[in-house]
Design a protein around this motif. Structure first.
Motif, PDB file in Angstrom:
ATOM      1  N   GLU A  44     -39.773  18.250  79.647  1.00 19.86           N
ATOM      2  CA  GLU A  44     -38.934  17.154  80.376  1.00 19.86           C
ATOM      3  C   GLU A  44     -38.766  17.619  81.798  1.00 19.86           C
ATOM      4  OE1 GLU A  44     -35.987  19.600  78.396  1.00 19.86           O
ATOM      5  OE2 GLU A  44     -37.884  18.460  77.597  1.00 19.86           O
ATOM      6  N   GLN A  45     -39.377  18.886  82.283  1.00 20.06           N
ATOM      7  CA  GLN A  45     -38.784  19.203  83.585  1.00 20.06           C
ATOM      8  C   GLN A  45     -39.864  20.623  83.861  1.00 20.06           C
ATOM      9  OE1 GLN A  45     -34.663  20.346  82.633  1.00 20.06           O
ATOM     10  NE2 GLN A  45     -35.210  22.592  82.625  1.00 20.06           N
ATOM     11  N   GLU A  46     -40.216  20.610  85.141  1.00 24.63           N
ATOM     12  CA  GLU A  46     -40.943  21.475  85.684  1.00 24.63           C
ATOM     13  C   GLU A  46     -40.265  23.018  85.778  1.00 24.63           C
ATOM     14  OE1 GLU A  46     -44.521  23.321  87.087  1.00 24.63           O
ATOM     15  OE2 GLU A  46     -44.103  21.465  86.362  1.00 24.63           O
ATOM     16  N   ARG A  47     -38.915  23.007  86.342  1.00 22.35           N
ATOM     17  CA  ARG A  47     -38.359  24.300  86.798  1.00 22.35           C
ATOM     18  C   ARG A  47     -36.901  24.078  86.157  1.00 22.35           C
ATOM     19  NH1 ARG A  47     -41.844  28.330  88.830  1.00 22.35           N
ATOM     20  NH2 ARG A  47     -43.288  27.403  89.954  1.00 22.35           N
ATOM     21  N   PRO A  48     -36.179  25.185  85.701  1.00 25.94           N
ATOM     22  CA  PRO A  48     -36.906  26.674  85.864  1.00 25.94           C
ATOM     23  C   PRO A  48     -37.760  26.613  84.717  1.00 25.94           C
ATOM     24  CG  PRO A  48     -34.565  26.591  84.932  1.00 25.94           C
ATOM     25  CD  PRO A  48     -34.875  25.115  85.353  1.00 25.94           C
ATOM     26  N   GLY A  49     -38.444  27.688  84.635  1.00 21.07           N
ATOM     27  CA  GLY A  49     -39.239  28.043  83.477  1.00 21.07           C
ATOM     28  C   GLY A  49     -39.102  29.570  83.003  1.00 21.07           C
ATOM     29  N   LEU A  50     -40.005  29.902  82.242  1.00 17.43           N
ATOM     30  CA  LEU A  50     -40.076  31.144  81.835  1.00 17.43           C
ATOM     31  C   LEU A  50     -41.461  31.830  81.901  1.00 17.43           C
ATOM     32  CD1 LEU A  50     -38.572  33.612  80.247  1.00 17.43           C
ATOM     33  CD2 LEU A  50     -39.136  32.159  78.176  1.00 17.43           C
ATOM     34  N   SER A  51     -41.698  32.990  82.729  1.00 18.32           N
ATOM     35  CA  SER A  51     -43.110  33.568  82.873  1.00 18.32           C
ATOM     36  C   SER A  51     -43.191  34.920  82.512  1.00 18.32           C
ATOM     37  CB  SER A  51     -43.093  33.639  84.592  1.00 18.32           C
ATOM     38  OG  SER A  51     -43.101  32.286  84.884  1.00 18.32           O
ATOM     39  N   PHE A  52     -44.400  35.398  82.173  1.00 16.78           N
ATOM     40  CA  PHE A  52     -44.879  36.405  81.424  1.00 16.78           C
ATOM     41  C   PHE A  52     -45.627  37.216  82.292  1.00 16.78           C
ATOM     42  CE2 PHE A  52     -43.576  33.027  78.819  1.00 16.78           C
ATOM     43  CZ  PHE A  52     -42.718  33.676  77.943  1.00 16.78           C
ATOM     44  N   GLN A  53     -45.471  38.417  82.509  1.00 18.41           N
ATOM     45  CA  GLN A  53     -46.231  38.965  83.528  1.00 18.41           C
ATOM     46  C   GLN A  53     -46.796  40.523  83.035  1.00 18.41           C
ATOM     47  OE1 GLN A  53     -44.449  39.711  87.729  1.00 18.41           O
ATOM     48  NE2 GLN A  53     -44.750  41.938  87.222  1.00 18.41           N
ATOM     49  N   LEU A  54     -48.275  40.547  83.246  1.00 19.09           N
ATOM     50  CA  LEU A  54     -48.737  41.674  82.536  1.00 19.09           C
ATOM     51  C   LEU A  54     -47.983  43.145  83.038  1.00 19.09           C
ATOM     52  CD1 LEU A  54     -51.027  43.182  80.889  1.00 19.09           C
ATOM     53  CD2 LEU A  54     -52.360  43.156  82.845  1.00 19.09           C
ATOM     54  N   GLU A  55     -47.381  44.004  82.356  1.00 19.86           N
ATOM     55  CA  GLU A  55     -46.954  45.167  82.530  1.00 19.86           C
ATOM     56  C   GLU A  55     -47.239  46.188  81.285  1.00 19.86           C
ATOM     57  OE1 GLU A  55     -42.832  45.103  83.127  1.00 19.86           O
ATOM     58  OE2 GLU A  55     -43.044  43.903  84.821  1.00 19.86           O
ATOM     59  N   PRO A  56     -48.449  46.980  81.473  1.00 16.60           N
ATOM     60  CA  PRO A  56     -49.291  47.583  80.303  1.00 16.60           C
ATOM     61  C   PRO A  56     -48.446  48.762  79.969  1.00 16.60           C
ATOM     62  CG  PRO A  56     -50.924  47.439  82.364  1.00 16.60           C
ATOM     63  CD  PRO A  56     -49.420  46.704  82.723  1.00 16.60           C
ATOM     64  N   ASP A  57     -47.500  49.175  80.680  1.00 13.71           N
ATOM     65  CA  ASP A  57     -46.585  50.354  80.290  1.00 13.71           C
ATOM     66  C   ASP A  57     -45.141  50.028  80.046  1.00 13.71           C
ATOM     67  OD1 ASP A  57     -48.654  52.118  80.932  1.00 13.71           O
ATOM     68  OD2 ASP A  57     -48.172  52.255  82.962  1.00 13.71           O
ATOM     69  N   HIS A  58     -45.022  48.429  79.644  1.00 17.34           N
ATOM     70  CA  HIS A  58     -43.716  48.181  79.306  1.00 17.34           C
ATOM     71  C   HIS A  58     -43.127  48.840  78.291  1.00 17.34           C
ATOM     72  CE1 HIS A  58     -40.647  45.346  78.144  1.00 17.34           C
ATOM     73  NE2 HIS A  58     -40.928  45.566  76.815  1.00 17.34           N
ATOM     74  N   VAL A  59     -41.928  49.361  78.473  1.00 25.11           N
ATOM     75  CA  VAL A  59     -40.997  50.255  77.461  1.00 25.11           C
ATOM     76  C   VAL A  59     -39.863  49.054  76.980  1.00 25.11           C
ATOM     77  CG1 VAL A  59     -39.681  51.978  77.050  1.00 25.11           C
ATOM     78  CG2 VAL A  59     -41.713  52.194  78.095  1.00 25.11           C
ATOM     79  N   ALA A  60     -39.479  48.802  75.762  1.00 22.70           N
ATOM     80  CA  ALA A  60     -38.589  48.081  75.372  1.00 22.70           C
ATOM     81  C   ALA A  60     -37.429  48.734  75.544  1.00 22.70           C
ATOM     82  CB  ALA A  60     -38.702  47.526  73.937  1.00 22.70           C
ATOM     83  N   PRO A  61     -36.206  48.177  75.854  1.00 22.23           N
ATOM     84  CA  PRO A  61     -34.915  48.720  75.885  1.00 22.23           C
ATOM     85  C   PRO A  61     -34.374  49.135  74.759  1.00 22.23           C
ATOM     86  CG  PRO A  61     -34.687  46.312  76.339  1.00 22.23           C
ATOM     87  CD  PRO A  61     -36.241  46.503  76.280  1.00 22.23           C
ATOM     88  N   THR A  62     -33.224  50.139  74.682  1.00 24.23           N
ATOM     89  CA  THR A  62     -32.620  50.401  73.654  1.00 24.23           C
ATOM     90  C   THR A  62     -31.344  49.399  73.542  1.00 24.23           C
ATOM     91  OG1 THR A  62     -33.116  52.574  74.018  1.00 24.23           O
ATOM     92  CG2 THR A  62     -31.256  52.412  72.657  1.00 24.23           C
ATOM     93  N   TRP A  63     -31.162  48.993  72.040  1.00 21.85           N
ATOM     94  CA  TRP A  63     -29.907  48.371  71.624  1.00 21.85           C
ATOM     95  C   TRP A  63     -29.251  48.797  70.447  1.00 21.85           C
ATOM     96  CZ3 TRP A  63     -26.537  44.998  73.791  1.00 21.85           C
ATOM     97  CH2 TRP A  63     -25.705  44.309  72.994  1.00 21.85           C
ATOM     98  N   PRO A  64     -27.974  48.861  70.504  1.00 16.67           N
ATOM     99  CA  PRO A  64     -27.032  48.831  71.588  1.00 16.67           C
ATOM    100  C   PRO A  64     -27.476  49.861  72.646  1.00 16.67           C
ATOM    101  CG  PRO A  64     -25.870  49.695  70.017  1.00 16.67           C
ATOM    102  CD  PRO A  64     -27.240  49.324  69.308  1.00 16.67           C
ATOM    103  N   PRO A  65     -26.945  49.890  73.823  1.00 16.59           N
ATOM    104  CA  PRO A  65     -27.306  50.685  74.854  1.00 16.59           C
ATOM    105  C   PRO A  65     -27.104  52.120  74.541  1.00 16.59           C
ATOM    106  CG  PRO A  65     -26.345  48.682  75.912  1.00 16.59           C
ATOM    107  CD  PRO A  65     -26.230  48.736  74.359  1.00 16.59           C
TER     108      PRO A  65
END
Length: 124
Positions: A44-65
């Motif tokens: 129902e709306q154009e913005r805001p959106g959620l985007s996905f950008q190629l980052e081949p070396d992405h490292v997921a964060p640690t949880w809990p920090p």
């Protein structure tokens, strides 16, 4: 005037991660996207959106920090009516539930590429 256009998540697989969030949120893929950068929007709306950008070396964060590990830069808070139902649905789509849960009324999860997100009930 300034407005929020989108939140962007880095990922080694923009197409795959966009598919996960498209199913989770019930959103639509914006047509004409480059497979290295895709955007979803609410029907129902154009913005805001959620985007996905190629980052081949992405490292997921640690949880809990933990000191000395990849730190979380941001996460999504998703409002739900039924935590258990939506948590189970997210898991069926490929999300995982974190062992460490910080509070009642909130469920910390990870998407298939390791980005943390929280499901929470109104008022929390």
């Amino acid at each position: 005037m300034i407005g929020l256009g989108a939140v962007v998540l880095g990922t080694p697989d923009p197409v795959g991660l966009a598919a996960f969030y498209r199913e989770l949120l019930g959103w639509t893929t914006v047509e004409g996207g480059d497979p290295r950068f895709l955007r979803l929007r609410a029907p129902e709306q154009e913005r805001p959106g959620l985007s996905f950008q190629l980052e081949p070396d992405h490292v997921a964060p640690t949880w809990p920090p933990q000191a000395g590990t990849q730190q979380m830069q941001a996460h999504l808070d998703l409002l739900v009516d039924d935590l258990e139902h939506e948590g189970a649905r997210a898991e069926s789509l490929g999300a995982t539930r974190e062992e460490h849960q910080p509070a009642d009324g909130v469920v910390v999860m990870r998407d298939p590429h390791g980005h943390p997100f929280c499901l929470f009930r109104p008022g929390h």
